[in-house]
Design a protein around this motif. Sequence first.
Motif: not given
Length: 384
Positions: A106, A108, A167, A169, A181-182, A185, A190, A211, A311
Amino acid sequence: MSDDYFSSDEIFELYQAALDAGLADDEVRPLLLRGIMPRYKALLPNREAPGVQVQSDLDEMNQVERLVDGTVPLEAWLRNAVAQTTEAAPRAVFQRALDKLVRDSAGEPDVPAPPSAAETKEEIVSTDDTLPYEFLQGGIVAGASVARIKVPPFQGGAPLQPNGFPHAGTGWLIAPGLLVTNHHVVTARTRTAADRGVVAPADLELQAKNSRSRFDYGADETETEEVAAEALLASDPDLDYAVLRLAGQQERPPLRVATEPLEVVPGEPVAVNIIQHPGGQPKRVALRNNLVFETDDKDVRYFTDTRGGSSGSPVLTDDWKVVALHRGARRVENVVYQGKNEAFVNAGTQLSSVMRHLAEHSPAVHAEIAAAQAALGGQSGPEV
């Protein structure tokens, strides 16, 4: 540096745990591969000896970051291994590996464990947890503003190759046409700790513009229309947030945001709810096991269930106001919840911190959000 999720020693530990748990069996293998794309499963080499087959499967999946549908095959294998294992020792090996892989896949960011204090079940039982029936209707309205977002990785101005799969999210509307969002993300990185999140500004902008956000992606898995993004307006890796402008105004109300940090008082538990797209799959909502563990000026930490793909989700109080932006999990020690020792609590960034950062570094974006929140009819509290 290797791009594998685990070292050879870690893979061998998983192999030994599989042997100890009795998972090296031809009849068990289909259960371990459940949820993995059939086309990929067909490519896995077939070995004559069951034990060799397990090690071969682990070696092969360890080299695959994710499949074209956005799933991570080794994550599915580990989840199935945890579900199929009853013995404590091998199950703990699988669970530790799963926790690590979910964080790595993810993207993170690693964060230090915060000081913690235990929370007892008696404090929960002694309070009235019932809510007005209209709470459910409010959740449906809030959920309409939450989307799954997929971000393709770019490098040097071109789609990342090989394995440049998108990816997944979660994002949500903070103002008409503005999706939050993050940051991690949008970075869509990753792999190893050395290169995680390292994206050139031009590539980061390309990833944001390429995106795709999908609203109304519910449990029936109907493929609803995807929304493109026009620009990355603001972001910060430390607070782990990003604001994207979507192409076209969204005919749905933004979520209300909190203007002050959420605070918790010992003995007075606060529940939070998370609307999310775990694993890039249809929308789910976490309403149970959802108490806040602790807070500070920057973070909210809670027991609410999430997993990879969650996320960027909004962390909402029972009046469906966003108090935090979910970003990942933190390892903790000596934390007891519902009679069990917990190794992790989930964590999100206080929305008040995000708004302060926007006011200082992106005043135009902050002003647009503040105007949208004011237009919600004064329901968002004092001025943001």
